[in-house]
Design an enzyme around this catalytic site. Structure first.
Site, short mmCIF file in Angstrom:
data_model
loop_
_atom_site.label_atom_id
_atom_site.label_comp_id
_atom_site.label_asym_id
_atom_site.label_seq_id
_atom_site.Cartn_x
_atom_site.Cartn_y
_atom_site.Cartn_z
N SER A 146 0.83 -1.20 0.00
CA SER A 146 0.00 0.00 0.00
C SER A 146 0.87 1.26 0.00
O SER A 146 1.65 1.47 -0.94
CB SER A 146 -0.95 -0.04 1.20
OG SER A 146 -1.94 0.96 1.09
N ASP A 272 -9.37 -3.31 -6.39
CA ASP A 272 -8.90 -2.65 -5.16
C ASP A 272 -9.81 -1.48 -4.82
O ASP A 272 -9.90 -0.52 -5.59
CB ASP A 272 -7.46 -2.16 -5.38
CG ASP A 272 -6.79 -1.67 -4.10
OD1 ASP A 272 -7.50 -1.16 -3.22
OD2 ASP A 272 -5.56 -1.78 -4.01
N HIS A 299 -7.73 -4.84 -1.55
CA HIS A 299 -6.58 -4.04 -1.17
C HIS A 299 -5.66 -4.84 -0.27
O HIS A 299 -5.98 -5.12 0.90
CB HIS A 299 -7.01 -2.75 -0.45
CG HIS A 299 -5.86 -1.86 -0.13
ND1 HIS A 299 -5.08 -1.28 -1.12
CD2 HIS A 299 -5.32 -1.47 1.05
CE1 HIS A 299 -4.12 -0.58 -0.55
NE2 HIS A 299 -4.23 -0.69 0.76
#
Length: 323
Positions: A146, A272, A299
């Site tokens: 991320s 995502d 995600h």
């Protein structure tokens, strides 16, 4: 190369995103994660500019296949489930593993007076330089999740004048365009924003315990959303005049990755819900950059079966050891 094809019942993007960090998954990886933690020792990282960070280092048993530095996402830490899962898989495969905590993440709030913000690339560059000097290996890898993926790619584009060696960089569901990511959090499923507001506020309260002179305690009580928090903290605690300017400053779209100095591989899920794949075509075209786009994964989810195994762990092993 293995591809990600979860069972039909595990294809929901929100389910993938949440399952990856649940207590059930932490229990699933418990035995091998304990091996990693038993082998790890806490390390104070002292960067050349005076910044201090903290991480956990586990040296490979026997001959190491290389050093892997892992970087967590926003409000994660070296103890995040995905960090323990990937770290333990790599450690068991014969790699030395360093799980780095960014400024004001994990047990690091007391180390630096200035607050974390996502443009502090010098923190990570300095930390990697120090780690590689302290724990020299012939081969060196970097992987981030991320926001950590965003940092990892920016590192690879900014090591030209640094004593940093990178044989392979992998970014899992990296933040591509923070403006769009913040909009997704603001207008998407409320669970995600509430999660990050709660964690960010908790981190900011911890910071105040060590540096009460920062003086935002009363203001923090009135802030209810990420948008409100950004509008308050950005002009007061960063060099940027407003939140949009700040968010664009760490975007990696456009020409931000035009100077990549190491092979980089992005793993991104088309579904995502936080770091949307719509910005993938806006990345710079570079011979050092490959993009692996999967239909599912959410995600940083990539839960491959009902045993809650991680496909990303296996994929990292393949990318770091293609033979």
């Amino acid at each position: 190369m293995t591809s990600f094809h979860p069972p039909r019942l595990l294809r929901n993007a929100h389910l993938q995103s949440i399952l990856a960090s649940t207590r059930l998954r932490k229990l699933r990886i418990g035995p091998r994660a304990r091996l990693l933690q038993q082998a790890s020792r806490e390390v104070l990282v002292e960067c050349a500019d005076g910044t201090r960070l903290v991480g956990e280092y586990a040296e490979a048993q026997g001959e190491s296949k290389g050093l892997v530095i892992l970087i967590h996402g926003w409000e994660g830490s070296s103890q995040s489930t995905y960090m323990l899962s990937a770290g333990s898989a790599l450690y068991q495969a014969g790699y030395s593993v360093f799980r780095l905590n960014q400024r004001d993440h994990g047990p690091s709030h007391h180390l630096n007076r200035e607050l974390f913000n996502s443009t502090r690339l010098s923190d990570v560059l300095g930390a990697i330089e120090w780690i590689q000097a302290e724990f020299p290996h012939e081969t060196n890898y970097l992987a981030g999740f991320s926001l950590g993926g965003n940092f990892s790619l920016r590192v690879a584009a900014n090591i030209e004048d640094r004593k940093i060696s990178l044989d392979q960089v992998v970014a899992v569901c990296p933040v591509l365009n923070p403006v769009n990511t913040m909009e997704a959090l603001d207008s998407g499923w409320w669970v995600y924003e509430k999660y990050f507001v709660r964690k960010w506020k908790r981190s900011l309260k911890t910071k105040l315990k060590h540096f009460p002179e920062l003086g935002y305690e009363k203001d923090l009580l009135t802030l209810r959303s990420l948008r409100e928090m950004n509008h308050f903290f950005v002009p007061r605690f960063t060099q940027f005049k407003d939140a949009p300017t700040y968010l664009l400053a760490y975007a990696i779209i456009g020409d931000a990755l035009s100077n990549l100095q190491a092979p980089c591989h992005i793993i991104a899920a088309e579904d995502d819900p936080i770091c949307g794949a719509e910005d993938l075509p806006n990345l710079a075209k570079h011979s050092n950059l490959t993009v692996e786009s999967t239909a599912f994964g959410g995600h940083c989810g990539y839960v491959s079966n009902f045993k809650l195994d991680s496909w990303v762990d296996q994929r990292l092993l393949e990318l770091f050891n293609p033979t």
